[in-house]
Design a protein around this motif. Structure first.
Motif, PDB file in Angstrom:
ATOM      1  N   ASP A  81       0.833  -1.216   0.026  1.00  0.00           N
ATOM      2  CA  ASP A  81       0.074  -0.052   0.055  1.00  0.00           C
ATOM      3  C   ASP A  81       0.883   1.084   0.059  1.00  0.00           C
ATOM      4  O   ASP A  81       2.030   1.332   0.455  1.00  0.00           O
ATOM      5  N   ALA A  82       0.446   2.135  -0.668  1.00  0.00           N
ATOM      6  CA  ALA A  82       1.089   3.406  -0.447  1.00  0.00           C
ATOM      7  C   ALA A  82       0.291   4.730  -0.566  1.00  0.00           C
ATOM      8  O   ALA A  82      -0.851   4.782  -1.096  1.00  0.00           O
ATOM      9  N   GLU A  83       0.757   5.727   0.340  1.00  0.00           N
ATOM     10  CA  GLU A  83      -0.345   7.048   0.405  1.00  0.00           C
ATOM     11  C   GLU A  83       0.988   8.028   0.190  1.00  0.00           C
ATOM     12  O   GLU A  83       1.581   8.513   1.054  1.00  0.00           O
ATOM     13  N   PRO A  84       1.093   8.544  -1.100  1.00  0.00           N
ATOM     14  CA  PRO A  84       2.160   9.256  -1.354  1.00  0.00           C
ATOM     15  C   PRO A  84       2.029  10.788  -1.232  1.00  0.00           C
ATOM     16  O   PRO A  84       3.064  11.614  -0.905  1.00  0.00           O
ATOM     17  N   GLY A  85       0.818  10.973  -0.639  1.00  0.00           N
ATOM     18  CA  GLY A  85       0.781  12.716  -0.370  1.00  0.00           C
ATOM     19  C   GLY A  85       0.641  13.497  -1.752  1.00  0.00           C
ATOM     20  O   GLY A  85       0.193  12.747  -2.520  1.00  0.00           O
TER      21      GLY A  85
END
Length: 145
Positions: free
Chosen positions: A107-111
């Motif tokens: 999972d990634a929440e890159p901003g």
């Protein structure tokens, strides 16, 4: 009888030699020589030299996702993979992430946001990299498993 066998053996050897020469010639014309350094494996020293040359070149910025000139960037290396994070105006953005061999990105929440995260996993192991901006827009990170 012996003469006939000797003649047959000589003919077979001549044919095999001609076929081998023709095959090598075709491979050389196509650009894949059987000898020389065209397809050799790199030595550790050659790998380091290639990596140094590649890392000396700055990445090409993409206009849509490139932080401004005042952004601070940091490369974060973990057992699960690498992350490139940039802070600007108190917001962090993950510019890129790459899992290590044997890991994948879960999972990634890159901003851009006050914090950005990426999770690397391998089997039962999961590493979560969290990045925030410290004062002065310096990216700081924590790694949790």
């Amino acid at each position: 009888m012996r003469r006939r066998l000797l003649l047959a053996l000589t003919g077979w050897l001549a044919t095999a030699a001609a076929a081998t020469v023709a095959g090598v010639a075709v491979l050389n014309v196509l650009g894949a020589p059987l000898s020389g350094a065209a397809g050799h494996a790199l030595t550790p020293k050659e790998v380091r030299a290639e990596l140094a040359a590649a890392s000396a070149r700055p990445p090409l910025p993409s206009p849509a996702s490139s932080p401004g000139a005042s952004a601070r960037t940091k490369v974060i290396s973990t057992a699960g993979g690498s992350v490139v994070a940039a802070c600007q105006d108190g917001l962090v953005r993950l510019r890129s992430w790459s899992p290590a061999q044997g890991y994948s990105v879960d999972d990634a929440e890159p901003g851009p946001a006050s914090k950005a995260t990426v999770e690397f996993e391998s089997g039962d192991t999961e590493l979560k990299v969290e990045v925030r901006c410290a004062p002065g827009d310096q990216p700081v990170h924590t790694v949790r498993s």
